[in-house]
Design an enzyme around this catalytic site. Structure first.
Site, mmCIF file in Angstrom:
data_model
loop_
_atom_site.group_PDB
_atom_site.id
_atom_site.type_symbol
_atom_site.label_atom_id
_atom_site.label_comp_id
_atom_site.label_asym_id
_atom_site.label_seq_id
_atom_site.Cartn_x
_atom_site.Cartn_y
_atom_site.Cartn_z
ATOM 1 N N GLY A 180 0.795 -1.220 0.000
ATOM 2 C CA GLY A 180 0.000 0.000 0.000
ATOM 3 C C GLY A 180 0.825 1.266 0.000
ATOM 4 O O GLY A 180 0.476 2.248 -0.675
ATOM 5 N N THR A 181 1.907 1.287 0.753
ATOM 6 C CA THR A 181 2.729 2.490 0.829
ATOM 7 C C THR A 181 3.327 2.837 -0.526
ATOM 8 O O THR A 181 3.283 4.001 -0.961
ATOM 9 C CB THR A 181 3.848 2.317 1.872
ATOM 10 O OG1 THR A 181 3.265 2.233 3.178
ATOM 11 C CG2 THR A 181 4.821 3.479 1.834
ATOM 12 N N ASN A 229 -8.631 3.039 8.786
ATOM 13 C CA ASN A 229 -7.956 1.923 9.438
ATOM 14 C C ASN A 229 -8.077 1.934 10.956
ATOM 15 O O ASN A 229 -7.852 0.916 11.604
ATOM 16 C CB ASN A 229 -6.471 1.904 9.054
ATOM 17 C CG ASN A 229 -5.783 3.219 9.353
ATOM 18 O OD1 ASN A 229 -6.202 4.269 8.888
ATOM 19 N ND2 ASN A 229 -4.716 3.166 10.130
ATOM 20 N N GLN A 268 -7.851 -1.151 3.536
ATOM 21 C CA GLN A 268 -8.671 -1.797 4.555
ATOM 22 C C GLN A 268 -9.969 -2.392 4.009
ATOM 23 O O GLN A 268 -10.670 -3.106 4.719
ATOM 24 C CB GLN A 268 -9.010 -0.798 5.668
ATOM 25 C CG GLN A 268 -7.833 -0.392 6.534
ATOM 26 C CD GLN A 268 -7.277 -1.527 7.369
ATOM 27 O OE1 GLN A 268 -7.964 -2.514 7.652
ATOM 28 N NE2 GLN A 268 -6.016 -1.410 7.778
ATOM 29 N N SER A 305 -2.999 -3.751 -0.422
ATOM 30 C CA SER A 305 -1.865 -4.440 0.184
ATOM 31 C C SER A 305 -2.288 -5.843 0.602
ATOM 32 O O SER A 305 -3.297 -6.017 1.294
ATOM 33 C CB SER A 305 -1.368 -3.663 1.409
ATOM 34 O OG SER A 305 -0.119 -4.122 1.846
ATOM 35 N N HIS A 311 -1.240 -8.131 2.706
ATOM 36 C CA HIS A 311 -1.256 -8.643 4.081
ATOM 37 C C HIS A 311 -2.480 -8.196 4.874
ATOM 38 O O HIS A 311 -2.673 -8.615 6.016
ATOM 39 C CB HIS A 311 0.038 -8.271 4.815
ATOM 40 C CG HIS A 311 0.168 -6.830 5.194
ATOM 41 N ND1 HIS A 311 0.035 -6.399 6.493
ATOM 42 C CD2 HIS A 311 0.440 -5.733 4.459
ATOM 43 C CE1 HIS A 311 0.218 -5.092 6.543
ATOM 44 N NE2 HIS A 311 0.471 -4.666 5.311
ATOM 45 N N THR A 354 12.432 -6.935 -10.842
ATOM 46 C CA THR A 354 11.881 -8.268 -11.065
ATOM 47 C C THR A 354 10.712 -8.502 -10.126
ATOM 48 O O THR A 354 10.818 -8.272 -8.912
ATOM 49 C CB THR A 354 12.959 -9.342 -10.836
ATOM 50 O OG1 THR A 354 14.042 -9.110 -11.748
ATOM 51 C CG2 THR A 354 12.401 -10.734 -11.048
ATOM 52 N N CYS A 390 1.629 1.452 11.855
ATOM 53 C CA CYS A 390 2.720 2.248 11.273
ATOM 54 C C CYS A 390 3.175 3.350 12.208
ATOM 55 O O CYS A 390 4.227 3.944 12.005
ATOM 56 C CB CYS A 390 2.278 2.843 9.943
ATOM 57 S SG CYS A 390 1.888 1.581 8.707
#
Length: 371
Positions: A69-70, A149, A177, A197, A199, A234, A319
């Site tokens: 996401g970042t 979030n 989220q 993202s 995760h 890659t 974060c």
């Protein structure tokens, strides 16, 4: 051990783990190579891109793989703004965004002279009329999150998308989220850029994607011609495949998972009966996240006491964990002097949590509070 910090990260799903393990031992070619091993890897990459595009109801060419996401947020905010600053240097966002949106915008303002308008919530909500009033001829981007979030608040994405159909500004949505939990179809919502993202939906850390349709932006990474020449490096093939598998499973089970989490939410509210508490939430609201406070009870102490009891919760964004400053989201909602900033904590669910875990949590919480 009970884990209620799924807004920070979710456990890997079995399907993601199995997909990644299988590929680790069988597919090791570079997707850019033209020999057999490379073609085999490229096929896996194409399939993952197709799977994710189908989940978003878009074309595979609109999916750009990133590290999460970042990076996706930075790519849009820096890349598009710098590429098109000749059209204007005004960007609109909100005060409740994730730091991976706020910090790139501060960077653009300090280093390149961009003018950033921060929309404040009114009675806990972001109002479309405030965004409309802030729009200017030189506005080139509007950036908001889909679901907050820390509180689970769902922003008026569809209405903002409709508003911007009559304005040249592009619409970026941080959907980290929301993806995998509720339906998110960018083309139906008028979204030009969308960040995600893995995760956050039972995929691996360090991988994500950016939805972008026919829009030009400055590359953050330079080197090879990967990702249609938009992101050199890659591709993280194993993690990308795990991400696609996790998302496909979540999309397939979305209604079932949502019903289960709504039941968890209601069970928690029921279990809090007898405790003096308040909720930090506004409708519409994502049931996967619940933010509440106990008057007079310091959230850092409560977090530690629950941790000792084997229960993991959070006081806010992972974060900013360990930061001295209180939550900027709650500060925007209630003011920087509100006692809620030091009393509130976040409980966030996934489909892997159980009713029994909720009951254990509320029982433990009452014991800690002496209720």
């Amino acid at each position: 051990m009970i884990y209620f910090d799924n807004a920070a990260t979710t456990p890997l799903s079995k399907v993601a783990i199995n997909t990644m393990i299988d590929l680790m031992s069988t597919v090791y070619g570079n997707p850019s190579s033209t020999h057999h091993h490379g073609r085999e890897a490229s096929k896996i990459l194409r399939q993952a891109r197709l799977t994710i595009s189908q989940a978003l109801r878009t074309n595979p060419k609109n999916i750009l793989f990133t590290s999460g996401g970042t990076e996706s947020n930075n790519t849009v905010l820096k890349g598009y703004a710098l590429k098109h600053q000749d059209l204007g240097k005004h960007i609109i966002t909100t005060t409740i965004e994730h730091h991976s949106v706020l910090e790139p915008l501060h960077y653009l303002a300090s280093q390149f002279g961009f003018d950033i308008t921060f929309i404040e919530p009114v009675e806990g909500k972001i109002r479309v009329e405030d965004i409309e009033q802030a729009l200017r001829p030189d506005t080139i981007l509007v950036s908001t999150m889909f679901a907050n979030n820390e509180t689970g608040y769902l922003l008026p994405i569809k209405e903002i998308g409709q508003l911007l159909r009559n304005h040249p500004a592009k619409f970026h949505v941080d959907a980290v989220q929301a993806i995998g939990k509720i339906p998110v179809y960018p083309e139906e919502l008028g979204i030009d850029f969308l960040s995600a993202s893995a995760h956050k939906f039972h995929g691996p850390k360090g991988v994500g994607f950016l939805y972008t349709k026919d829009l030009d932006f400055e590359n953050l990474l330079h080197g090879g011609d990967q990702e249609d020449k938009k992101r050199a490096s890659t591709e993280n093939l194993i993690s990308i495949a795990g991400m696609a598998a996790a998302l496909q499973e979540d999309i397939t089970q979305m209604d079932t998972n949502l019903t289960h989490v709504q039941n968890l939410y209601q069970e928690l509210i029921k279990g809090l009966d007898g405790i003096h508490y308040y909720l930090n939430e506004e409708d519409p609201h994502l049931p996967y996240v619940l933010n509440l406070g106990i008057p007079g009870k310091a959230n850092d102490l409560l977090l530690m006491q629950l941790d000792i009891a084997g229960i993991s919760i959070s006081t806010g964004s992972a974060c900013t964990a360990g930061a001295i400053e209180p939550s900027h989201v709650l500060s925007s909602l209630y003011g920087k002097d509100s006692p809620r900033l030091n009393e509130s904590f976040r409980i966030s669910f996934s489909d892997q949590n159980t009713i029994q875990e909720i009951q254990t949590f509320t029982k433990t919480l009452k014991e800690i509070l002496g209720e």
